[in-house]
Design an enzyme around this catalytic site. Structure first.
Site, PDB file in Angstrom:
ATOM      1  N   HIS A  67       0.831  -1.206   0.000  1.00  0.00           N
ATOM      2  CA  HIS A  67       0.000   0.000   0.000  1.00  0.00           C
ATOM      3  C   HIS A  67       0.862   1.251   0.000  1.00  0.00           C
ATOM      4  CE1 HIS A  67       0.016   1.197   4.382  1.00  0.00           C
ATOM      5  NE2 HIS A  67       0.140  -0.092   4.615  1.00  0.00           N
ATOM      6  N   ASP A 169       5.701   2.374   7.121  1.00  0.00           N
ATOM      7  CA  ASP A 169       4.389   1.749   6.852  1.00  0.00           C
ATOM      8  C   ASP A 169       3.687   2.616   5.810  1.00  0.00           C
ATOM      9  OD1 ASP A 169       1.923   0.570   6.896  1.00  0.00           O
ATOM     10  OD2 ASP A 169       1.397   1.212   8.916  1.00  0.00           O
ATOM     11  N   GLU A 198      -5.288   1.639   2.245  1.00  0.00           N
ATOM     12  CA  GLU A 198      -5.158   0.482   3.159  1.00  0.00           C
ATOM     13  C   GLU A 198      -5.428   0.910   4.587  1.00  0.00           C
ATOM     14  OE1 GLU A 198      -3.029  -2.358   5.906  1.00  0.00           O
ATOM     15  OE2 GLU A 198      -2.810  -0.205   5.689  1.00  0.00           O
ATOM     16  N   GLU A 199      -4.908   2.075   4.946  1.00  0.00           N
ATOM     17  CA  GLU A 199      -4.970   2.512   6.351  1.00  0.00           C
ATOM     18  C   GLU A 199      -6.390   2.826   6.816  1.00  0.00           C
ATOM     19  OE1 GLU A 199      -2.627   2.184   8.354  1.00  0.00           O
ATOM     20  OE2 GLU A 199      -0.741   2.290   7.264  1.00  0.00           O
ATOM     21  N   ASP A 221       4.110  -5.731   3.847  1.00  0.00           N
ATOM     22  CA  ASP A 221       3.771  -4.636   4.768  1.00  0.00           C
ATOM     23  C   ASP A 221       4.610  -4.772   6.037  1.00  0.00           C
ATOM     24  OD1 ASP A 221       2.462  -2.434   5.910  1.00  0.00           O
ATOM     25  OD2 ASP A 221       0.451  -3.209   5.535  1.00  0.00           O
ATOM     26  N   HIS A 307       3.207   3.492  13.027  1.00  0.00           N
ATOM     27  CA  HIS A 307       2.260   4.613  13.068  1.00  0.00           C
ATOM     28  C   HIS A 307       2.765   5.766  13.934  1.00  0.00           C
ATOM     29  CE1 HIS A 307      -1.601   2.544  11.361  1.00  0.00           C
ATOM     30  NE2 HIS A 307      -0.512   2.306  10.644  1.00  0.00           N
TER      31      HIS A 307
HETATM   32 CO    CO Z   1      -0.410   1.055   8.880  1.00  0.00          CO
HETATM   33 ZN    ZN Z   2       0.745  -0.885   6.473  1.00  0.00          ZN
END
Ligand code: CO
Ligand code: ZN
Length: 342
Positions: A67, A169, A198-199, A221, A307
């Site tokens: 992603h 990420d 994706e998030e 990922d 994150h």
């Molecule tokens: Co993420």
């Molecule tokens: Zn991710």
């Protein structure tokens, strides 16, 4: 032992520092197009904004998904003095927000401030605001509108055998997919998909898998680790190799896929570890439920502080992930659609 020097970490830097919150992936998409266009036979963007790079071949269709979106915020309101209120895009932890910097697409920087709080428990999203150094509402509105999105600021550092940056990420997954696309000599038809959103719920993976109808899919990922002081117990460590996902909240990896990934890593002497992630999910979660089902697996990159504005990963794990992805795509024999007794 694989060399890490063969990887172009300046490309990873460019990928992490390019703007691309969920729903606004156009800038990061053009950076990836520039990088891959001479390595594929066909390149296209679908309705959702997913970027699909195809390599022709014979036999089973393999989808590779990474992603390209990142977490961020969206402006909900601009007040009389020019301060902004906002809502999160993806998994943002409110207690980590005060005094973080955010950056909008037009390069405007904002500082997240907070109202006077009596106690820590009062730290709620609605008590936070973004200060873009505006002198009035009109001044703020000349640069930012309600509905605009921003990403967190987090510089890229290449330190020893580790990388520290925001948005590892999942630009690290995009990087691994790009490096694999450059190296792979596969006879199978390959579709490298750089997915959107994706998030916020694996949305790009859902539509792209539906259109592509792959026979097999591999997502790339980040995953969490259990290797910091008094961390949540988890058997994934930085530097212990590419992680082969067994389970997360979105998928239980089919046994034949897990076996194929382990066997390939062992045959090619690629360092790997097994990943059981008790929270979160990724694109394979949406892909494996497409139509009548798609056998799907995940190569994960162990990453600390996911994150946050300073995520950390190990170069050896990144190299192992590239090598494993290439080896899987160059497999002589692919796993079957359904598990067979053996
Ligand atoms: Co993420
Ligand atoms: Zn991710």
């Amino acid at each position: 032992m694989a060399q890490t020097s063969s990887l172009d970490f300046m490309l990873l830097k460019r990928l992490t520092q390019t703007f691309g919150p969920s729903g606004s992936e156009d800038t990061i998409r053009s950076v990836i197009i520039q990088e891959i266009q001479s390595y594929c036979d066909e390149i296209s963007t679908d309705v959702m904004g997913n970027l699909i790079a195809r390599r022709q071949g014979k036999g089973k269709n393999i989808m590779i998904a990474a992603h390209m979106d990142e977490i961020g915020i969206m402006v909900t309101h601009i007040d009389e003095k020019g301060f902004l209120r906002f809502t999160p895009i993806g998994g943002v932890r409110v207690n980590e927000l005060p005094h973080r910097k955010v950056q909008f697409k037009n390069a405007t920087i904002g500082v997240i401030g907070m109202e006077k709080l009596d106690k820590l428990a009062d730290l709620k999203l609605e008590r936070l605001f973004i200060d873009i150094a505006a002198n009035s509402k009109e001044d703020a509105e000349s640069r930012i509108r309600v509905g605009d999105t921003a990403v967190f600021v987090g510089e890229f550092h290449d330190q020893g055998d580790k990388i520290i940056s925001k948005a590892l990420d999942d630009r690290i997954g995009c990087f691994i997919a790009i490096e694999a696309l450059k190296r792979v000599k596969s006879t199978f038809p390959l579709s490298f998909v750089f997915t959107v959103q994706e998030e916020v719920g694996l949305r790009g993976a859902q539509t792209s898998a539906y259109a592509l109808e792959p026979d097999l899919a591999i997502a790339v990922d980040v995953t969490l680790t259990g290797d910091t002081p008094k961390a949540h117990r988890m058997d994934v460590k930085l530097g212990s190799g590419a992680a082969i996902k067994v389970l997360d909240r979105s998928i239980i990896t089919p046994p034949q896929i897990k076996r194929w990934m382990i066997k390939t890593a062992e045959e090619k002497e690629i360092k790997y570890q097994l990943e059981v992630l008790e929270s979160g999910g990724t694109d394979s979660g949406a892909i494996h439920l497409t139509k009548s089902g798609v056998p799907a697996g995940v190569i994960s990159i162990p990453t600390r502080y996911v994150h946050s504005t300073a995520e950390m990963a190990d170069k050896h794990d990144i190299e192992a992930a590239v090598n494993l992805l290439v080896a899987l795509l160059e497999s002589y024999e692919l796993p079957s659609r359904v598990e067979e007794n053996n």
